[in-house]
Design an enzyme around this catalytic site. Structure first.
Site, mmCIF file in Angstrom:
data_model
loop_
_atom_site.group_PDB
_atom_site.id
_atom_site.type_symbol
_atom_site.label_atom_id
_atom_site.label_comp_id
_atom_site.label_asym_id
_atom_site.label_seq_id
_atom_site.Cartn_x
_atom_site.Cartn_y
_atom_site.Cartn_z
ATOM 1 N N HIS A 58 0.833 -1.218 0.000
ATOM 2 C CA HIS A 58 0.000 0.000 0.000
ATOM 3 C C HIS A 58 0.863 1.261 0.000
ATOM 4 O O HIS A 58 0.527 2.263 0.631
ATOM 5 C CB HIS A 58 -0.950 0.016 1.201
ATOM 6 C CG HIS A 58 -1.945 -1.102 1.193
ATOM 7 N ND1 HIS A 58 -3.128 -1.033 0.492
ATOM 8 C CD2 HIS A 58 -1.922 -2.326 1.759
ATOM 9 C CE1 HIS A 58 -3.792 -2.173 0.646
ATOM 10 N NE2 HIS A 58 -3.083 -2.968 1.402
ATOM 11 N N ASN A 131 -10.340 -2.966 2.286
ATOM 12 C CA ASN A 131 -9.966 -3.014 0.875
ATOM 13 C C ASN A 131 -11.201 -2.754 0.021
ATOM 14 O O ASN A 131 -12.324 -2.712 0.535
ATOM 15 C CB ASN A 131 -9.397 -4.394 0.512
ATOM 16 C CG ASN A 131 -7.927 -4.544 0.871
ATOM 17 O OD1 ASN A 131 -7.193 -3.558 0.947
ATOM 18 N ND2 ASN A 131 -7.507 -5.761 1.097
ATOM 19 N N TYR A 341 0.223 -4.131 11.913
ATOM 20 C CA TYR A 341 0.150 -2.724 11.484
ATOM 21 C C TYR A 341 0.891 -1.797 12.439
ATOM 22 O O TYR A 341 1.660 -0.936 12.025
ATOM 23 C CB TYR A 341 -1.312 -2.304 11.290
ATOM 24 C CG TYR A 341 -1.841 -2.793 9.960
ATOM 25 C CD1 TYR A 341 -1.985 -4.160 9.708
ATOM 26 C CD2 TYR A 341 -2.140 -1.912 8.935
ATOM 27 C CE1 TYR A 341 -2.430 -4.625 8.488
ATOM 28 C CE2 TYR A 341 -2.586 -2.374 7.701
ATOM 29 C CZ TYR A 341 -2.730 -3.729 7.488
ATOM 30 O OH TYR A 341 -3.158 -4.190 6.273
#
Ligand code: NDP
Length: 487
Positions: A58, A131, A341
């Protein structure tokens, strides 16, 4: 660009008037540049450090600020404060991205798109790191790193490779559903504004009475879903590699504000164990017929970033950021992402990335985390440990309670999910191909697969590509076999 508020005198980063942006300090007009010209030396040093590591996935993103507004009463399935009242508005930030391409890669290449949202709620930040597809390539986090490497670049040449992509996919049949969506025209959205966003994962919620539910989040574009055909996407990649970023920015700039309607599928907690599919398997959707989506609210993007680096590049989202009333589920991919993350932001931005304005909660933070590189918020003279007898904050086991689910007692081990009656990798993509797509969508899907799998893909992998699609549908497999010229 907005007007500089005080353009009079350039200063050093320490605020001292700068001597020159034209001539470095030298011994005579032709002489050597001296090391103690700290202004020029520091310009070089700062420039060399201008980049933070780009996201390993990303990397190329575009973002905008906006708000979320509740439009229906959903207190029957969640006590989340920001969803608690019709009309309640919550400030938010959205970042859309491609997945495999790097920062300079064209926007319109075939790829899933990231759909990351940060809601600055009165209970702290809620991040929905979704997404534009309702499913994903795998159902176990141990596979993600291998998968992403197969989608990026070859180790020797540094080139991308369709062979590597299909080699991985055809050896991983659970990827079929997502690959079908990727190879459909949904893999090349016309605009960031014309794609849906999905939590993809199943989350849990709890209402004020303590009743629990399983939910999936669907952000449905109010611009209407619209995609490029493959040739249009390729042409646009050459014409304007930043097309999606420009389109989003121009739309907001001109007051044509993009919006999405949030709908959620809600499953009573007790249904999960006996549901015909494993409802936590990230390669599967919940059919709308079984769990019709209910409208929750509306997200509107109304303000462009004022500084790309500060707001888009440094923005950092994590599925670990959930607020009371919303929780996790036994989706193993989600559980892996909850770790991953935060970890990548620690590496990419730094220990205190959550103190940056784009990431900081809008409500006061009373955490015992302290110090570290570039700490800006600090404890002053307040206690730095818990428990303490000097009036420091105390954790709240009720407000901060984790949403839990059952765990069958079992041995520590490496397991596949327990099978549900209709679990398999081909039924849902088969339904998509036969019952949802029309003739044009099917033709495009097949042409896209054939085009992609003809480009630098070995004969052995091409043969497996045929088998991969034959397992989904005989007609689909037969057409791909002909198109790929597989005997
Ligand atoms: P429905 O007929 O109720 O829903 C089908 C959904 O498919 C539509 O609502 C739309 O989702 C999406 N869709 C439409 N055209 C395409 C396309 N060309 N490519 C990908 N998705 C498309 O049936 P079910 O709920 O029973 O689902 C049937 C199949 O549809 C699934 O197996 C799955 O492949 C696909 N699908 C299902 C979704 C779900 O959450 N139930 C979501 C997306 C796809 P949307 O309105 O979200 O755009």
């Amino acid at each position: 660009m907005s007007e500089n508020v005080n353009p009079s005198v350039t200063t050093t980063d320490a605020g001292i008037p700068a001597p020159s942006d034209e001539f470095s300090l030298t011994v005579g007009p032709g002489g050597p540049v001296v090391l103690h010209d700290s202004y020029v030396v520091q310009k070089m040093q700062q420039f060399n450090r201008e980049r933070v590591p780009e996201r390993v996935v990303h990397a190329k993103g575009s973002g905008a600020h906006g708000y979320f507004e509740v439009t229906a009463d959903v207190t029957w399935f969640t006590k989340a404060n920001f969803l608690g009242e019709i009309g309640r508005r919550t400030e938010m930030f959205a970042r859309f991205s491609t997945v495999a391409g790097e920062q300079g890669y064209p926007d319109t290449v075939r790829d899933p798109r990231g759909f990351a949202l940060k809601f600055y709620t009165a209970d702290g930040n809620f991040d929905m790191v979704g997404n534009n597809t309702p499913v994903f390539f795998m159902r176990d986090p141990s596979k993600f790193q291998d998968f992403i490497r197969s989608q990026k670049r070859l180790p020797d040449s540094g080139l991308r490779s369709n062979d590597m992509q299909w080699d991985y996919w055809t050896l991983s049949p659970e990827s079929t559903h997502q690959v079908m969506i990727l190879m459909s025209d949904r893999g090349t959205p016309r605009s960031l504004r014309t794609m849906n966003g999905y939590s993809s994962h199943t989350y849990s919620t709890i209402n004020a009475a303590g009743e629990r539910f399983w939910v999936k989040w669907h952000f449905k574009t109010e611009q209407g879903a619209d995609n490029f055909a493959d040739d249009e996407a390729k042409a646009m990649a050459a014409k304007d590699p930043d097309y999606h970023r420009r389109d989003l920015r121009d739309a907001i700039q001109s007051g044509n504000l993009p919006s999405w309607r949030l709908e959620m599928q809600v499953m009573p907690f007790a249904d999960a164990a006996g549901y015909r599919f494993n409802p936590f398997d990230l390669t599967k959707i919940w059919p709308h017929e079984d769990y019709p989506p209910v409208t929750v609210g509306r997200m509107v993007l109304d303000r462009n970033p004022g500084n790309y680096f500060a707001e888009v590049e440094q923005s950092s989202f994590s599925p670990a950021n959930m607020v009371p009333g919303i929780g996790l589920s036994p989706d193993k991919m989600l559980l892996g992402r909850v770790f991953s993350y935060h970890d990548t932001h620690l590496h990419r931005i730094g220990t205190n990335y959550q103190q940056l304005p784009i990431n900081a909660s809008k409500v006061p933070v009373h955490s015992y985390s302290k110090d570290g590189s570039m700490a800006y918020r600090h404890s002053g003279d307040q206690p730095v440990y818990a428990p303490n007898s000097y009036g420091g904050p105390q954790a709240d086991p009720i407000a901060g309670a984790d949403l839990t689910w059952w765990i069958d007692s079992g041995e520590l081990g490496r397991y596949a999910y327990e099978a549900h009656a209709e679990d398999d990798d081909v039924t849902q993509p088969g339904t998509l191909y036969r019952d949802v797509m029309d003739d044009v969508a099917r033709d495009h899907l097949i042409a896209n697969i054939i085009g992609h799998a003809s480009d630098g893909v070995s004969a052995d992998v091409r043969r497996r590509v045929v088998e991969y699609w034959q397992a989904v549908d005989t007609d689909l497999g037969a057409r791909i076999k002909v198109g790929l010229g597989v005997a």
